[in-house]
Design a protein around this motif. Structure first.
Motif, mmCIF file in Angstrom:
data_model
loop_
_atom_site.group_PDB
_atom_site.id
_atom_site.type_symbol
_atom_site.label_atom_id
_atom_site.label_comp_id
_atom_site.label_asym_id
_atom_site.label_seq_id
_atom_site.Cartn_x
_atom_site.Cartn_y
_atom_site.Cartn_z
ATOM 1 N N THR A 88 127.343 44.614 3.854
ATOM 2 C CA THR A 88 128.015 44.256 4.913
ATOM 3 C C THR A 88 127.682 45.545 6.348
ATOM 4 O O THR A 88 127.684 45.480 7.227
ATOM 5 N N GLN A 89 127.569 47.145 5.722
ATOM 6 C CA GLN A 89 126.331 48.289 6.125
ATOM 7 C C GLN A 89 125.480 47.559 6.517
ATOM 8 O O GLN A 89 125.235 47.802 8.668
ATOM 9 N N ALA A 90 124.624 46.610 6.298
ATOM 10 C CA ALA A 90 123.567 46.352 6.128
ATOM 11 C C ALA A 90 123.472 45.939 7.970
ATOM 12 O O ALA A 90 122.668 45.314 8.807
ATOM 13 N N ARG A 91 124.779 44.388 7.787
ATOM 14 C CA ARG A 91 124.552 43.103 8.902
ATOM 15 C C ARG A 91 124.836 44.118 10.005
ATOM 16 O O ARG A 91 124.645 43.080 10.722
ATOM 17 N N ALA A 92 125.804 44.840 9.841
ATOM 18 C CA ALA A 92 126.399 45.704 10.694
ATOM 19 C C ALA A 92 125.938 46.320 11.719
ATOM 20 O O ALA A 92 124.990 46.514 12.978
ATOM 21 N N LEU A 93 124.782 47.016 11.384
ATOM 22 C CA LEU A 93 123.407 47.581 11.694
ATOM 23 C C LEU A 93 122.600 46.494 12.070
ATOM 24 O O LEU A 93 122.255 46.631 13.807
ATOM 25 N N VAL A 94 121.759 45.850 11.540
ATOM 26 C CA VAL A 94 121.394 44.448 11.817
ATOM 27 C C VAL A 94 121.495 43.804 12.768
ATOM 28 O O VAL A 94 120.733 42.981 14.441
ATOM 29 N N GLU A 95 123.192 43.263 11.981
ATOM 30 C CA GLU A 95 123.258 41.974 14.139
ATOM 31 C C GLU A 95 123.881 42.909 14.647
ATOM 32 O O GLU A 95 124.154 41.804 15.699
ATOM 33 N N GLY A 96 124.456 44.180 14.677
ATOM 34 C CA GLY A 96 124.944 44.366 15.774
ATOM 35 C C GLY A 96 123.716 44.592 17.123
ATOM 36 O O GLY A 96 123.880 44.719 17.851
ATOM 37 N N GLU A 97 122.387 44.857 16.494
ATOM 38 C CA GLU A 97 121.559 45.175 17.175
ATOM 39 C C GLU A 97 120.628 43.495 17.735
ATOM 40 O O GLU A 97 120.707 43.891 19.313
ATOM 41 N N ALA A 98 121.212 42.464 17.000
ATOM 42 C CA ALA A 98 120.724 41.098 16.863
ATOM 43 C C ALA A 98 122.001 40.840 18.326
ATOM 44 O O ALA A 98 121.159 40.420 19.088
ATOM 45 N N ALA A 99 122.735 41.182 18.542
ATOM 46 C CA ALA A 99 123.432 40.870 19.106
ATOM 47 C C ALA A 99 123.008 41.512 20.987
ATOM 48 O O ALA A 99 123.876 41.047 21.519
ATOM 49 N N ALA A 100 123.207 42.511 20.901
ATOM 50 C CA ALA A 100 122.219 43.443 21.745
ATOM 51 C C ALA A 100 121.004 42.475 22.781
ATOM 52 O O ALA A 100 121.206 42.748 23.480
ATOM 53 N N LEU A 101 120.424 42.130 21.687
ATOM 54 C CA LEU A 101 118.861 41.602 22.135
ATOM 55 C C LEU A 101 119.481 40.046 22.664
ATOM 56 O O LEU A 101 118.923 40.123 23.380
ATOM 57 N N ALA A 102 120.029 39.963 22.066
ATOM 58 C CA ALA A 102 120.520 37.801 22.174
ATOM 59 C C ALA A 102 121.351 37.768 23.624
ATOM 60 O O ALA A 102 121.044 37.318 24.315
ATOM 61 N N ARG A 184 135.370 35.464 19.254
ATOM 62 C CA ARG A 184 135.420 35.118 20.575
ATOM 63 C C ARG A 184 134.816 36.531 21.936
ATOM 64 O O ARG A 184 134.135 36.417 22.465
ATOM 65 N N ASP A 185 135.261 38.001 21.092
ATOM 66 C CA ASP A 185 135.132 38.950 21.931
ATOM 67 C C ASP A 185 133.075 39.204 21.903
ATOM 68 O O ASP A 185 132.235 39.388 22.838
ATOM 69 N N ILE A 186 132.678 38.923 20.976
ATOM 70 C CA ILE A 186 131.467 38.953 20.901
ATOM 71 C C ILE A 186 130.791 37.000 22.235
ATOM 72 O O ILE A 186 129.808 38.361 22.680
ATOM 73 N N TYR A 187 131.218 36.451 21.707
ATOM 74 C CA TYR A 187 131.453 35.391 22.425
ATOM 75 C C TYR A 187 131.101 35.647 23.522
ATOM 76 O O TYR A 187 129.561 35.387 24.495
ATOM 77 N N ASN A 188 132.169 36.295 24.294
ATOM 78 C CA ASN A 188 132.440 36.415 25.614
ATOM 79 C C ASN A 188 131.646 37.138 26.235
ATOM 80 O O ASN A 188 130.687 37.421 27.475
ATOM 81 N N ALA A 189 130.772 39.333 25.361
ATOM 82 C CA ALA A 189 130.250 39.631 25.298
ATOM 83 C C ALA A 189 129.134 39.128 25.889
ATOM 84 O O ALA A 189 128.101 39.185 26.907
ATOM 85 N N LEU A 190 128.200 37.947 25.007
ATOM 86 C CA LEU A 190 126.877 37.258 25.517
ATOM 87 C C LEU A 190 127.315 36.408 26.694
ATOM 88 O O LEU A 190 126.189 36.664 27.112
ATOM 89 N N LYS A 191 128.447 35.816 26.387
ATOM 90 C CA LYS A 191 128.536 34.852 27.466
ATOM 91 C C LYS A 191 128.374 35.512 29.068
ATOM 92 O O LYS A 191 127.193 35.622 30.037
ATOM 93 N N SER A 192 128.518 36.906 28.993
ATOM 94 C CA SER A 192 128.747 37.775 29.904
ATOM 95 C C SER A 192 127.199 38.671 30.179
ATOM 96 O O SER A 192 126.964 39.492 31.572
ATOM 97 N N GLY A 193 126.384 38.535 29.781
ATOM 98 C CA GLY A 193 125.019 39.651 29.700
ATOM 99 C C GLY A 193 124.826 40.868 29.501
ATOM 100 O O GLY A 193 124.158 41.281 28.893
ATOM 101 N N ALA A 201 130.535 44.704 20.433
ATOM 102 C CA ALA A 201 131.520 43.521 19.306
ATOM 103 C C ALA A 201 131.644 43.419 18.203
ATOM 104 O O ALA A 201 132.701 43.351 16.819
ATOM 105 N N MET A 202 130.904 43.329 17.652
ATOM 106 C CA MET A 202 129.435 42.897 16.338
ATOM 107 C C MET A 202 129.889 44.291 15.286
ATOM 108 O O MET A 202 130.330 43.471 14.665
ATOM 109 N N HIS A 203 129.679 45.519 16.300
ATOM 110 C CA HIS A 203 130.524 46.611 15.294
ATOM 111 C C HIS A 203 131.823 46.192 14.607
ATOM 112 O O HIS A 203 132.198 46.153 13.668
ATOM 113 N N GLU A 204 132.911 46.230 15.668
ATOM 114 C CA GLU A 204 134.329 46.364 15.631
ATOM 115 C C GLU A 204 134.218 45.143 14.004
ATOM 116 O O GLU A 204 135.120 45.422 14.017
#
Length: 243
Positions: A88-102, A184-193, A201-204
């Protein structure tokens, strides 16, 4: 095949055909157009599936030649023990940055598929598969195959390591409304770029998950203490002497 074009379903179907021997190592997969017709999906969905298969080491894409099946790589994921907390810690670190990049590269089609996965989670339409699809779309939207490979292997651990699978099963469905709100929070952040909002949102999302894992672990430990205490009480009790 469901109408929402889940490329991960195509990956699993092609891998099943490979494992069954229908497409042995060294053989060439049917053309993209044929696969799209065979699985009743769009050609972009097939292309995403081919990328995932290549990252997983199942096929090799040769320019101007085709897509060829290669020998299945040795599964080394079992050689190192990984706990649910570490995963879970590894997913938070990697997927948090993945969301930021995406957030800066995700397409309208990918956003629509993310939204469909949210609807599937809300409607109870195989919510675990929808959850996996949600995270897979984001990792694909990074346009970074190393990130895609990492996220796919995280999911492999989650679904095939018994201790992790058991730990997640106790907490992932315990608060579906909260999980849906987080997605939904992750989606809305991605939708707004908004990269920063997407990361946060991914970290939370993973912060709640890891705290839920701690709560479940503590409850299990307490239950074990009570069980052992009850056994000891029964072994040494003097009640039979005073009643």
């Amino acid at each position: 095949m469901q109408s929402r074009r889940l490329f991960w379903n195509i990956v699993e179907k092609v891998e099943a055909l490979i494992d069954s021997g229908q497409h042995p190592p060294g053989s060439r997969l049917p053309p993209e157009r044929v696969l799209a017709e065979q699985f009743n999906v769009s050609r972009p969905t097939v292309r995403e599936a081919i990328i995932a298969l290549e990252v997983r080491g199942r096929v090799e894409v040769k320019t101007s030649s085709g897509v060829y099946v290669i020998d299945k790589p040795e599964d080394t994921s079992r050689k190192i023990e990984v706990s649910a907390f570490e995963l879970t810690q590894a997913r938070a670190l990697v997927e948090g940055e993945a969301a930021a990049l995406a957030a800066s590269s995700i397409t309208q089609d990918e956003l629509e598929r993310l939204h469909q996965s949210l609807l599937d989670m809300e409607n109870g339409d195989n919510p675990e598969q929808a959850d996996r699809e949600f995270h897979s779309i984001i990792s694909t939207a990074t346009r970074n195959n190393a990130i895609l490979y990492a996220v796919q292997n995280f999911w492999h651990l989650r679904e095939h390591d018994k201790s992790i699978k058991d730990a997640y099963s106790n907490v992932c469905s315990s608060n579906n409304n909260k999980r849906l709100d987080e997605h939904r929070d992750i989606y809305n952040a991605l939708k707004s770029g908004d990269s920063q909002a997407a990361r946060l949102a991914m970290h939370e999302h993973f912060n709640r998950l890891i705290n839920a894992l701690f709560d479940a672990s503590e409850a299990k430990a307490l239950e074990e203490i009570k069980r052992k205490s009850s056994e000891t009480r029964g072994l040494y009790s003097l009640n039979h002497l005073v009643t």
